[in-house]
Scaffold this active site. Structure first.
Site, PDB file in Angstrom:
ATOM      1  N   HIS A  91       0.776  -0.916   0.127  1.00 55.10           N
ATOM      2  CA  HIS A  91      -0.152   0.085   0.038  1.00 55.10           C
ATOM      3  C   HIS A  91       0.749   1.205  -0.015  1.00 55.10           C
ATOM      4  O   HIS A  91       0.895   1.686   0.687  1.00 55.10           O
ATOM      5  CB  HIS A  91      -1.179   0.233   1.120  1.00 55.10           C
ATOM      6  N   PHE A  93       2.574   4.810  -2.931  1.00 53.14           N
ATOM      7  CA  PHE A  93       2.395   4.956  -3.829  1.00 53.14           C
ATOM      8  C   PHE A  93       2.532   4.568  -5.603  1.00 53.14           C
ATOM      9  O   PHE A  93       1.160   5.053  -6.221  1.00 53.14           O
ATOM     10  CB  PHE A  93       3.484   6.576  -4.284  1.00 53.14           C
ATOM     11  N   HIS A  95       1.043   2.103  -5.748  1.00 58.03           N
ATOM     12  CA  HIS A  95      -0.384   1.077  -5.422  1.00 58.03           C
ATOM     13  C   HIS A  95      -1.140   2.144  -6.019  1.00 58.03           C
ATOM     14  O   HIS A  95      -1.831   1.660  -6.778  1.00 58.03           O
ATOM     15  CB  HIS A  95      -0.563   0.118  -4.259  1.00 58.03           C
ATOM     16  N   HIS A 131      -7.179   6.368  -2.936  1.00 57.42           N
ATOM     17  CA  HIS A 131      -7.721   5.472  -1.893  1.00 57.42           C
ATOM     18  C   HIS A 131      -7.997   5.107  -1.230  1.00 57.42           C
ATOM     19  O   HIS A 131      -7.996   4.508   0.030  1.00 57.42           O
ATOM     20  CB  HIS A 131      -8.719   4.719  -3.178  1.00 57.42           C
ATOM     21  N   ASP A 132      -6.222   5.103  -1.095  1.00 56.90           N
ATOM     22  CA  ASP A 132      -5.249   4.725   0.164  1.00 56.90           C
ATOM     23  C   ASP A 132      -4.628   5.446   0.782  1.00 56.90           C
ATOM     24  O   ASP A 132      -3.107   4.429   1.134  1.00 56.90           O
ATOM     25  CB  ASP A 132      -4.170   3.083  -0.026  1.00 56.90           C
ATOM     26  N   ASP A 240      -8.692  -1.459  -7.957  1.00 59.58           N
ATOM     27  CA  ASP A 240      -7.706  -1.711  -7.107  1.00 59.58           C
ATOM     28  C   ASP A 240      -7.848  -2.811  -6.972  1.00 59.58           C
ATOM     29  O   ASP A 240      -6.506  -2.582  -6.645  1.00 59.58           O
ATOM     30  CB  ASP A 240      -9.189  -1.496  -5.744  1.00 59.58           C
ATOM     31  N   ALA A 290      -3.479 -18.241  -2.458  1.00 59.20           N
ATOM     32  CA  ALA A 290      -4.050 -17.501  -2.330  1.00 59.20           C
ATOM     33  C   ALA A 290      -4.471 -16.803  -3.443  1.00 59.20           C
ATOM     34  O   ALA A 290      -5.745 -15.968  -3.824  1.00 59.20           O
ATOM     35  CB  ALA A 290      -3.186 -16.587  -1.185  1.00 59.20           C
ATOM     36  N   GLN A 291      -3.474 -16.399  -4.427  1.00 60.01           N
ATOM     37  CA  GLN A 291      -3.869 -15.804  -5.530  1.00 60.01           C
ATOM     38  C   GLN A 291      -5.021 -16.062  -6.431  1.00 60.01           C
ATOM     39  O   GLN A 291      -5.990 -16.052  -6.960  1.00 60.01           O
ATOM     40  CB  GLN A 291      -2.801 -15.964  -6.865  1.00 60.01           C
TER      41      GLN A 291
HETATM   42  N1  LIG Z   1      -4.962 -12.203  -2.220  1.00 62.63           N
HETATM   43  C1  LIG Z   1      -5.158 -10.832  -2.696  1.00 62.63           C
HETATM   44  N2  LIG Z   1      -6.012 -10.133  -2.102  1.00 62.63           N
HETATM   45  C2  LIG Z   1      -5.908  -9.119  -2.399  1.00 62.63           C
HETATM   46  C3  LIG Z   1      -5.109  -8.921  -4.023  1.00 62.63           C
HETATM   47  N3  LIG Z   1      -5.564  -6.786  -4.745  1.00 62.63           N
HETATM   48  C4  LIG Z   1      -5.983  -6.707  -3.080  1.00 62.63           C
HETATM   49  N4  LIG Z   1      -6.435  -7.217  -2.756  1.00 62.63           N
HETATM   50  C5  LIG Z   1      -6.993  -7.535  -1.450  1.00 62.63           C
HETATM   51  O1  LIG Z   1      -8.036  -6.529  -1.494  1.00 62.63           O
HETATM   52  C6  LIG Z   1      -7.836  -5.098  -1.025  1.00 62.63           C
HETATM   53  C7  LIG Z   1      -7.878  -4.006  -1.368  1.00 62.63           C
HETATM   54  O2  LIG Z   1      -7.945  -3.265  -0.629  1.00 62.63           O
HETATM   55  P1  LIG Z   1      -7.052  -2.178  -0.250  1.00 62.63           P
HETATM   56  O3  LIG Z   1      -7.983  -0.636  -1.010  1.00 62.63           O
HETATM   57  O4  LIG Z   1      -6.566  -2.050   0.905  1.00 62.63           O
HETATM   58  O5  LIG Z   1      -6.071  -2.362  -1.632  1.00 62.63           O
HETATM   59  C8  LIG Z   1      -6.483  -5.676  -0.272  1.00 62.63           C
HETATM   60  O6  LIG Z   1      -6.108  -4.819   1.024  1.00 62.63           O
HETATM   61  C9  LIG Z   1      -5.699  -6.586  -0.174  1.00 62.63           C
HETATM   62  O7  LIG Z   1      -6.596  -7.527   1.208  1.00 62.63           O
HETATM   63  C10 LIG Z   1      -4.304  -9.581  -4.639  1.00 62.63           C
HETATM   64  O8  LIG Z   1      -4.273 -10.131  -5.951  1.00 62.63           O
HETATM   65  N5  LIG Z   1      -4.533 -10.830  -4.304  1.00 62.63           N
HETATM   66 ZN   LIG Z   2      -5.840   0.309  -2.520  1.00 60.66          ZN
END
Ligand SMILES: Nc1nc2c(ncn2[C@@H]2O[C@H](COP(=O)(O)O)[C@@H](O)[C@H]2O)c(=O)[nH]1
Ligand SMILES: [Zn+2]
Length: 342
Positions: A91, A93, A95, A131-132, A240, A290-291
């Site tokens: 999380h 810049f 991103h 957004h973050d 996102d 996970a992915q």
């Molecule tokens: N396992 C994965 N989780 C993912 C991925 N991309 C995003 N995320 C999850 O979604 C939230 C999105 O919210 P954010 O505003 O905080 O970015 C993020 O926190 C992750 O938890 C992914 O590729 N794989």
């Molecule tokens: Zn995000």
């Protein structure tokens, strides 16, 4: 990317030439085209280049002219946004930039400027970028379980997203970085409200309800405000979480960065005696599993719901997502074979 950002000898397409603009390195035609593709590679870029490209997107979408933004204010806003992202593994810049670039790509490829108002385009772009803001690298579940200041301040309701909006509001409240200074004052509260709602929509706790609203729309109609709101929320969400729609080499870097941030959080939860967020536990989580699950259960259904109304997203996002899922499933199969061979 350096070679792509070469100084153009001709006047750039739509960035005005002013004295304060003369030092700016302009993106080449090739880079401007690449910026409209999901294959655009953010990795290895310098921060200054990213600011320049963000500026380009705002000009290209006609937002600077439409909302009478001063070029200096646009730059000051972008620089301030950059400074307010923390240096987390995921999380950060990069991103924020990447989500905004994907938004720009989808808007451009689906020609949404022809159907949405300038306010809709502006709010989508600003919300994507902000957004973050100031994300601490620790999720909402950590905030709530640890009863952090943010959790208490926002009564455990989307503490992070409320904070991201609060920081965006603070940046927009400074005269020198207030993008909305030249906008019609009657429109400003509505614009702010829309940005806030889009940022709050990125809390994954709302994923199910936003998805369902999109799925329930039969014939999408741009004149129906409820349809447009559902579309905008769906768009910011897909942008996102869309790293897996990018080329494999880029997507793997994002997935590794996310796992690193997750594992740091679960280490901390263990240290502090807090409940360990299961999908963040380094002792239990495997990246490929996970992915593959994230793509199957969250990403693809959202993408399919959007594709129903915007079939162009099929080639742009859905097919690459299916390919990514296959790649991870092959990695899982290979892992099982290796274990059997031992
Ligand atoms: N396992 C994965 N989780 C993912 C991925 N991309 C995003 N995320 C999850 O979604 C939230 C999105 O919210 P954010 O505003 O905080 O970015 C993020 O926190 C992750 O938890 C992914 O590729 N794989
Ligand atoms: Zn995000």
């Amino acid at each position: 990317m350096d070679s792509d950002m070469k100084q153009s000898s001709e006047t750039p397409s739509n960035i005005p030439t002013s004295k304060s603009n003369q030092q700016i390195t302009q993106p080449s035609e090739e880079t401007r085209k690449a910026l409209k593709q999901p294959t655009f590679n953010v990795w290895g870029m310098e921060r200054k280049q990213m600011l320049c490209l963000l500026e380009q997107m705002f000009y290209e979408l006609d937002l600077v002219t439409e909302f009478k933004m001063e070029p200096e204010t646009v730059r000051c806003f972008l620089t301030s946004v950059q400074k307010h992202y923390q240096e987390n593994p995921f999380h950060n810049f990069y991103h924020g930039f990447s989500v905004t670039q994907m938004m720009y790509c989808v808007i451009s490829q689906c020609q949404l400027q022809e159907h949405l108002s300038h306010i809709d385009i502006l709010t989508l772009m600003v919300a994507a970028l902000c957004h973050d803001l100031d994300h601490p690298g620790l999720s909402n579940s950590y905030q709530v379980n640890a009863q952090t200041d943010l959790a208490r301040q926002y009564h455990n309701k989307s503490p992070l997203e409320n904070h991201h909006w609060a920081v965006a509001w603070r940046i927009l409240s400074q005269k020198q970085s207030n993008l909305l200074l030249g906008a019609d004052p009657k429109q400003v509260p509505h614009i702010q409200q829309e940005i806030m709602e889009l940022i709050l929509a990125t809390d994954m706790a709302h994923h199910g309800e936003i998805l369902q609203t999109l799925q329930n729309i039969e014939n999408f109609n741009f004149s129906n405000r409820e349809h447009v709101t559902a579309l905008k929320k769906g768009l910011i969400k897909i942008c996102d979480i869309s790293n897996e729609a990018r080329p494999a080499e880029q997507a793997e870097i994002w997935a590794d960065a996310l796992m690193e941030e997750y594992f740091l959080q679960s280490d901390r939860e263990k240290d502090e005696g807090l409940p360990v967020t299961p999908y963040m536990d380094r002792d239990k989580v495997k990246k490929a599993d996970a992915q593959s699950s994230f793509i199957s259960f969250l990403l693809i259904p959202l993408c399919e719901a959007l594709c129903k109304h915007f079939p162009l997203l099929n080639n742009l996002l859905l097919q690459p997502l299916r390919a990514a899922r296959l790649r991870y499933q092959q990695q899982m199969d290979n892992g099982m074979l290796e274990r059997q061979d031992m």
